[in-house]
Design a protein around this motif. Structure first.
Motif, PDB file in Angstrom:
ATOM      1  N   VAL A   3       0.823  -1.266  -0.041  1.00  0.00           N
ATOM      2  CA  VAL A   3      -0.184  -0.014   0.001  1.00  0.00           C
ATOM      3  C   VAL A   3       0.817   1.222  -0.151  1.00  0.00           C
ATOM      4  N   PHE A   6       2.007   1.719  -3.362  1.00  0.00           N
ATOM      5  CA  PHE A   6       0.895   2.233  -4.328  1.00  0.00           C
ATOM      6  C   PHE A   6       0.893   3.633  -4.157  1.00  0.00           C
ATOM      7  N   LEU A 201     -12.308   9.247  -9.747  1.00  0.00           N
ATOM      8  CA  LEU A 201     -11.530   8.435  -8.798  1.00  0.00           C
ATOM      9  C   LEU A 201     -11.663   8.388  -7.437  1.00  0.00           C
ATOM     10  N   THR A 204     -14.977   6.348  -6.657  1.00  0.00           N
ATOM     11  CA  THR A 204     -14.808   5.157  -6.809  1.00  0.00           C
ATOM     12  C   THR A 204     -14.050   4.600  -5.786  1.00  0.00           C
ATOM     13  N   LEU A 205     -13.130   5.212  -5.478  1.00  0.00           N
ATOM     14  CA  LEU A 205     -12.327   4.552  -4.223  1.00  0.00           C
ATOM     15  C   LEU A 205     -12.809   4.272  -2.906  1.00  0.00           C
ATOM     16  N   LEU A 207     -16.322   4.156  -2.813  1.00  0.00           N
ATOM     17  CA  LEU A 207     -17.280   2.750  -3.101  1.00  0.00           C
ATOM     18  C   LEU A 207     -16.538   1.397  -2.707  1.00  0.00           C
ATOM     19  N   ILE A 208     -15.469   1.330  -3.222  1.00  0.00           N
ATOM     20  CA  ILE A 208     -14.738   0.176  -3.209  1.00  0.00           C
ATOM     21  C   ILE A 208     -13.986  -0.270  -1.610  1.00  0.00           C
ATOM     22  N   GLY A 209     -14.325   0.931  -0.940  1.00  0.00           N
ATOM     23  CA  GLY A 209     -13.809   0.577   0.600  1.00  0.00           C
ATOM     24  C   GLY A 209     -12.434   1.010   0.951  1.00  0.00           C
ATOM     25  N   ALA A 210     -12.192   2.448   0.182  1.00  0.00           N
ATOM     26  CA  ALA A 210     -10.822   3.203   0.567  1.00  0.00           C
ATOM     27  C   ALA A 210     -11.098   3.895   1.933  1.00  0.00           C
ATOM     28  N   THR A 211      -9.971   3.776   2.756  1.00  0.00           N
ATOM     29  CA  THR A 211     -10.282   4.520   3.748  1.00  0.00           C
ATOM     30  C   THR A 211      -9.891   6.203   3.572  1.00  0.00           C
ATOM     31  N   ASN A 212     -10.316   7.073   4.323  1.00  0.00           N
ATOM     32  CA  ASN A 212     -10.087   8.609   3.985  1.00  0.00           C
ATOM     33  C   ASN A 212      -8.507   8.803   4.014  1.00  0.00           C
ATOM     34  N   PHE A 214      -6.191   6.420   2.941  1.00  0.00           N
ATOM     35  CA  PHE A 214      -5.965   6.052   1.638  1.00  0.00           C
ATOM     36  C   PHE A 214      -6.253   7.051   0.428  1.00  0.00           C
ATOM     37  N   GLY A 291     -18.375  11.850  -2.993  1.00  0.00           N
ATOM     38  CA  GLY A 291     -18.332  10.640  -2.666  1.00  0.00           C
ATOM     39  C   GLY A 291     -19.539  10.245  -2.179  1.00  0.00           C
TER      40      GLY A 291
END
Lengths: 291, 219
Positions: A3, A6, A201, A204-205, A207-212, A214, A291
């Motif tokens: 991560v 990334f 982006l 989408t992030l 929605l797919i479960g990214a933390t703040n 991230f 979001g």
């Protein structure tokens, strides 16, 4: 670790994707740092020049003719014990007469038959006391001694130097504050535009479960990178300026710009901070709206 | 696995859902059908906790809408796969990167990401399209990328909001067959659609019919 790398990669990619907004921010940061740096160099060298002038500043204490050798010795000891005084030197009437002859080319005895020049001291003060307020206090103290006839110093010169020192300090501070503010506001706006451009982006992030965190970290990296790149450009400017000024103009102005490694490190640190603070204040504020 | 207890959620402009009671168990295939504005998408948004009930509560897995903390919402969403009519793919990255993003946010290791992304892309028939950008693919292929992105994290439920809305009948049929296969493999699916014909592809699905924010029938 995955991560971490990334997010670093996303920060770099973000800078490339932001295109004009990113370039604009880098440009503004580099211009701001150039102006802050110039303000620093000019004020530093002017303060240095003022201090050099002040270092030539002296007090002249004239004693009464009637002062005895013992009284003069006691007075000398008193001057020596004063914490404000860096150095005091005694000029006897004979030494003053010799100095007169040296400076004016005439022997005082051939003009007047006697030596009218009184015994005196020239006093050099420690740098922090070379200001009107301290000097007046020191003079008042010296005058308490009954053998002191007169104390002279270049009050107007000191006042003028102090005034210029204050003006330089105020201007340098204002330049620094103004461009710091401008840089941070513009970095914020650029990141705001970037966030808006990348709302897809971000949503989408989320929605797919990214933390703040991230979602935010790449923007912080991007802001800091913009700051560092802007700073590197300003470092290049100063390197070139120093090279050209010191190699081609020194013989006309007898002035050398001296910039050390600390100056360049300072610029890069400032750029980094401008970019980071600019993105911190925006990302926190605007991310929640997407979001 | 998912339950709605007397849920009412009203938007400031008036639409929303009222007095909803429903339950979705693991392995279910549930259609939420009804006309536009019936509240189908609102049900899905309540499940992934994009919005919260004004009354009642929604329970998904071990998360309760009345107790969930903001920082737990990403954890809930990692358990839910979502696909939409407009696919919501990122055009600045390729198919592989779009799918892998789901795993990066869940802190999965790079080597595992690679294996899982290739596996899921093969299972949706896109193993040969990994380096394509979404806008270089057909609508059906883009929706399959979205499905791969949803499935790669092994969700407990797949939420599909009008997934065939932008697809022609033939591609829609292929997509329904794919979703049926995914459901047979154990993933629950909740699909919101106004296209009644899609029901025919899943004969044993449960059907929740909605109108004006209320459930009017459950079968």
């Amino acid at each position: 670790m995955t991560v971490f790398f990334f997010l670093i990669k996303e920060g770099f990619k973000g800078l490339i994707r932001s295109q004009y907004a990113g370039l604009f921010t880098i440009f503004i940061i580099s211009i701001s740092l150039i102006l802050i740096g110039l303000g620093f160099v000019i004020s530093r060298d002017m303060v240095f020049a003022v201090q050099k002038l002040k270092s030539q500043f002296e007090l002249e204490v004239f004693l009464k003719y009637a002062a005895t050798d013992r009284e003069i010795e006691q007075f000398y000891a008193m001057l020596d014990s004063m914490p404000e005084i860096l150095h005091a030197s005694y000029i006897s009437p004979d030494s003053a007469a010799k100095r007169f002859k040296k400076e004016f080319g005439e022997d005082i005895y051939s003009i007047l038959d006697y030596n009218p020049l009184p015994p005196s001291f020239t006093i050099e003060l420690k740098p922090i006391y070379r200001n009107v307020v301290s000097v007046e206090g020191i003079i008042a103290n010296i005058r308490k001694n009954p053998i002191v006839d007169e104390v002279k110093y270049r009050r107007n010169l000191l006042l003028t130097l102090e005034k210029y020192q204050r003006i330089i300090f105020v201007i340098a501070t204002l330049v620094f504050l103004f461009f710091t503010f401008v840089s941070i506001v513009l970095v914020s706006n650029s990141i705001k535009m970037t966030i808006f451009a990348r709302r897809e982006l971000i949503s989408t992030l989320k929605l797919i479960g990214a933390t703040n965190t991230f979602v935010k970290v790449p923007f912080f990296i991007e802001g800091a990178l913009e700051g560092i790149i802007g700073a590197i450009i300003s470092c290049g400017f100063f390197y070139a300026l120093t090279y050209v000024a010191n190699n081609f103009f020194y013989h006309f102005v007898y002035y050398k710009i001296q910039l050390d490694l600390k100056f360049y490190v300072g610029l890069i640190s400032l750029g980094f901070l401008f970019g980071l603070i600019g993105s911190l204040r925006t990302v926190g504020k605007f991310l929640g709206k997407i979001g | 696995m998912i339950s709605f207890e007397n849920v009412t959620a009203i938007f400031p402009r008036g639409a929303g859902v009222k007095d909803i009671n429903l339950r979705v168990n693991s392995g279910d295939f549930v259609f939420i059908i009804g006309p536009s504005g019936a509240g189908k998408s609102t049900i899905l948004r309540l499940i992934y906790m994009d919005i919260f009930p004004d009354k009642g509560k929604v329970k998904v897995y071990r998360y309760d809408s009345s107790k969930i903390k903001e920082k737990e919402i990403p954890l809930l969403r990692r358990k839910i796969g979502m696909i939409f009519q407009d696919f919501r793919l990122l055009n600045d990255r390729n198919v592989y990167q779009n799918v892998a993003l789901s795993l990066y946010v869940s802190h999965v290791k790079t080597r595992e990401i690679k294996t899982r992304v290739y596996e899921v892309l093969n299972s949706v028939g896109l193993g040969h399209r990994v380096h394509y950008k979404p806008d270089e693919l057909s609508g059906g292929e883009q929706q399959r990328v979205a499905i791969a992105r949803a499935l790669v994290k092994s969700p407990i439920v797949l939420l599909a909001d009008e997934p065939t809305g932008n697809l022609d009948p033939k591609v829609s049929a292929e997509l329904m067959i794919l979703l049926k296969k995914i459901n047979k493999e154990g993933t629950a699916i909740v699909m919101a659609t106004h296209n009644y014909k899609l029901i025919d592809y899943i004969p044993d699905a449960r059907i929740i019919q909605m109108d004006k924010g209320r459930i009017i029938s459950i079968s």
